[in-house]
Design an enzyme around this catalytic site. Sequence first.
Site, PDB file in Angstrom:
ATOM      1  N   LYS A   1      40.540  58.023 -30.431  1.00 12.00           N
ATOM      2  CA  LYS A   1      38.874  56.836 -30.100  1.00 12.00           C
ATOM      3  C   LYS A   1      37.819  56.550 -31.976  1.00 12.00           C
ATOM      4  O   LYS A   1      38.556  56.858 -32.593  1.00 12.00           O
ATOM      5  CB  LYS A   1      38.503  58.357 -29.483  1.00 12.00           C
TER       6      LYS A   1
HETATM    7  P1  NAD Z   1      29.049  49.293 -21.573  1.00  6.90           P
HETATM    8  O1  NAD Z   1      28.374  49.589 -22.486  1.00  6.90           O
HETATM    9  O2  NAD Z   1      29.360  47.851 -20.585  1.00  6.90           O
HETATM   10  O3  NAD Z   1      28.621  50.047 -20.291  1.00  6.90           O
HETATM   11  C1  NAD Z   1      27.171  50.961 -20.111  1.00  6.90           C
HETATM   12  C2  NAD Z   1      26.445  51.504 -18.957  1.00  6.90           C
HETATM   13  O4  NAD Z   1      25.817  52.448 -18.969  1.00  6.90           O
HETATM   14  C3  NAD Z   1      25.311  50.197 -19.488  1.00  6.90           C
HETATM   15  O5  NAD Z   1      24.836  49.855 -17.774  1.00  6.90           O
HETATM   16  C4  NAD Z   1      24.382  51.870 -19.908  1.00  6.90           C
HETATM   17  O6  NAD Z   1      23.078  51.096 -19.427  1.00  6.90           O
HETATM   18  C5  NAD Z   1      24.460  52.464 -19.249  1.00  6.90           C
HETATM   19  N1  NAD Z   1      24.099  53.476 -19.571  1.00  6.90           N
HETATM   20  C6  NAD Z   1      24.050  53.789 -20.862  1.00  6.90           C
HETATM   21  N2  NAD Z   1      23.479  55.147 -21.126  1.00  6.90           N
HETATM   22  C7  NAD Z   1      23.529  55.412 -19.669  1.00  6.90           C
HETATM   23  C8  NAD Z   1      22.551  56.375 -19.297  1.00  6.90           C
HETATM   24  N3  NAD Z   1      21.934  58.007 -20.161  1.00  6.90           N
HETATM   25  N4  NAD Z   1      22.577  57.086 -18.145  1.00  6.90           N
HETATM   26  C9  NAD Z   1      21.934  56.225 -16.845  1.00  6.90           C
HETATM   27  N5  NAD Z   1      23.329  54.839 -18.004  1.00  6.90           N
HETATM   28  C10 NAD Z   1      22.913  54.572 -18.980  1.00  6.90           C
HETATM   29  O7  NAD Z   1      29.779  50.703 -21.226  1.00  6.90           O
HETATM   30  P2  NAD Z   1      31.180  50.807 -20.014  1.00  6.90           P
HETATM   31  O8  NAD Z   1      32.667  50.312 -21.105  1.00  6.90           O
HETATM   32  O9  NAD Z   1      30.912  50.573 -18.855  1.00  6.90           O
HETATM   33  O10 NAD Z   1      31.783  51.688 -20.434  1.00  6.90           O
HETATM   34  C11 NAD Z   1      31.446  53.037 -19.915  1.00  6.90           C
HETATM   35  C12 NAD Z   1      32.039  54.301 -19.081  1.00  6.90           C
HETATM   36  O11 NAD Z   1      33.563  54.514 -19.129  1.00  6.90           O
HETATM   37  C13 NAD Z   1      32.068  55.157 -20.871  1.00  6.90           C
HETATM   38  O12 NAD Z   1      31.942  56.368 -21.022  1.00  6.90           O
HETATM   39  C14 NAD Z   1      33.527  54.391 -21.168  1.00  6.90           C
HETATM   40  O13 NAD Z   1      34.316  55.922 -21.991  1.00  6.90           O
HETATM   41  C15 NAD Z   1      34.178  54.396 -20.116  1.00  6.90           C
HETATM   42  N6  NAD Z   1      35.583  54.023 -19.556  1.00  6.90           N
HETATM   43  C16 NAD Z   1      35.220  52.542 -20.302  1.00  6.90           C
HETATM   44  C17 NAD Z   1      36.575  51.993 -19.916  1.00  6.90           C
HETATM   45  C18 NAD Z   1      36.662  50.507 -20.486  1.00  6.90           C
HETATM   46  O14 NAD Z   1      37.351  49.119 -20.552  1.00  6.90           O
HETATM   47  N7  NAD Z   1      35.629  49.480 -20.924  1.00  6.90           N
HETATM   48  C19 NAD Z   1      37.763  52.022 -19.959  1.00  6.90           C
HETATM   49  C20 NAD Z   1      37.660  54.186 -19.431  1.00  6.90           C
HETATM   50  C21 NAD Z   1      36.453  54.680 -19.619  1.00  6.90           C
END
Ligand code: NAD
Length: 417
Positions: A106
Site C-alpha cells: 500500500k
Molecule cells: P473514493 O475516494 O473514490 O471515495 C471515498 C468516499 O468515501 C467518498 O464519497 C468520500 O466522501 C467518502 N468518505 C470519506 N470519509 C468519509 C467519512 N468519514 N464518512 C463517510 N464517508 C466518507 O475512494 P474509493 O476508491 O471508493 O475507496 C473507498 C474504500 O474502498 C476505501 O476503504 C478503499 O480502501 C476501499 N477499496 C477501494 C478499491 C478501489 O478499487 N477503489 C478497492 C478495494 C477497496
Amino acid sequence: MSQHINVLDMAREQLAVAANYLNLDQGLHAVLAQPKRQLVVNFPVVFDNGEVAVFQGYRVQHNSSRGPTKGGIRYHPDVDLDETTALAMWMTWKCAVVNIPYGGAKGSVKVDTKLLSKRELEKLTRRFVTEINIVLGERSDVPAPDIGTNAQVMAWIMDTFSMHAGYTVPGVVTGKPVELGGSEGRIEATGRGVIVAAEEAAKVLNMNLGNSKIVVQGFGNVGAIAARIAEENGATVVGISDARGAIYNPKGLPIKELEHRYAGREGGISEYKDAEQISNTQLLELPCDVLIPAAIAAQITEENADKIKAKLIVEGANGPTTPHADHILSDKGVLVVPDVLANAGGVVVSYFEWVQDLQNFFWEEDEVNSKLTRIMRFSFGAVESTMRQHKTDMRTAAYIIGVKRVAEATITRGIYP
Ligand code: NAD
C-alpha cells in the site's frame, strides 16, 4: 471514531485469530505480522503561487511470497505509516483469498487533495513516484487507485515511472485509463465485485438482493458503483453518504441521478433535497437489509455495532469493522462479508489489467466481467464452506484461507539464505 483505533493493531489481532486456528508456527506468525519493507519519504512541491510545502508519503510492502506486491495509493490527510502497513497486510490476505499471484502493498501521501489545483496534484504525484521509484516495478510492486486517487493519477504514475525507465511501462500500475493500457471494467470492478459478494451472501440468508433495502456509506468509486449496480439489479438503496453528510429516503434514492450530480464532487450529497438529511452515524443505524460500508476504516465499532439493523454487512471499504464490533455482530447473527473477500474485485481486475499489459493483448468488457464474477463466486463459496467447516465467522474463514496460502508459500520457498 477512527482516530481512537489503531488499524494496525486491528489487522494484527485478525491475523492472530487465524494463526490460532491454523496452529501457525510462532516464527512464521512473527514474519507475517511484520511488513517486509517500509519506505517513508518527505518531498517538496512548489505550489502555483510559488510557495513550497513538504509532504510525507509511504510505500509499504507486506509480503511477496506469492508474487509481486500489489496495492493502492491513497491521498488523505489522516494517513500514517501504521495505517498504510495495515492496508498492505490486508492486501496480502486479499490476493491470497481470491488466489491471484500477488503479495500485498500500500502507498499513501498525507495530503488534502481538495486544497490542490490539478497542476499541483500532478506535481505531487510525479515527485512522490520519483521518491518511491526505487521499490516500484511491473515485476516487483504495482500500485493502483484508492481513496483520493483515480485513473488520471495512475496515468501520471505510469508516465513518471516510464520517463525514468526510458520506455513505456504500462504494467507498473493498474487502474489506468483504457487508452493507456487500462482494462475495460476496472473502474467498476470493486463495486461490481461487492454486489456479486452481496448476492451470494443474500442466498446464504435466504434473501434475494433484488428485493432488499440497502444502505451505502461512501459515494466514491466503490460506494457509488456498488449502489448503482444494486439498483440496476432491482434493490432499493434507501441511504447513502459522503464525507460531509448522509441522506435517507425509505422509498429509495435515485442512484443514477445522484451519481450524475454528485459522484466525484466531495461533500455534495447532502445538498439533495428529495430526502431526509441525516448524519453518518445515523446512516449506519438505519433500518435496512444490507449495509455496505464503502468509505474509510473503523466505522462499525463497539459503540454502534449493537445499533446496526442490517442482517448483512458487505465490506466495500478496507477495515470498516473493528474486532470488538465483529464479536457483537456475530452474537447478533449479522453476517459480515469481510473486506478481504468483498472488495477483492478491484484487485482481481487489476490483475487482469496487468496480465493484458504484459501480453499487450486486450480483452472485451464482457470477458473481464464474467471472469471477475466467476472468481468472486468461487472465492465466496470457498470461504463459506471453510466457515461451516470451522464453525466460525466469515472473516476468520477468509483469513484461514488467505493466511494458510501465504504461510505455505513462505515455507515452501524457504527463508533466505
Ligand atoms: P473514493 O475516494 O473514490 O471515495 C471515498 C468516499 O468515501 C467518498 O464519497 C468520500 O466522501 C467518502 N468518505 C470519506 N470519509 C468519509 C467519512 N468519514 N464518512 C463517510 N464517508 C466518507 O475512494 P474509493 O476508491 O471508493 O475507496 C473507498 C474504500 O474502498 C476505501 O476503504 C478503499 O480502501 C476501499 N477499496 C477501494 C478499491 C478501489 O478499487 N477503489 C478497492 C478495494 C477497496
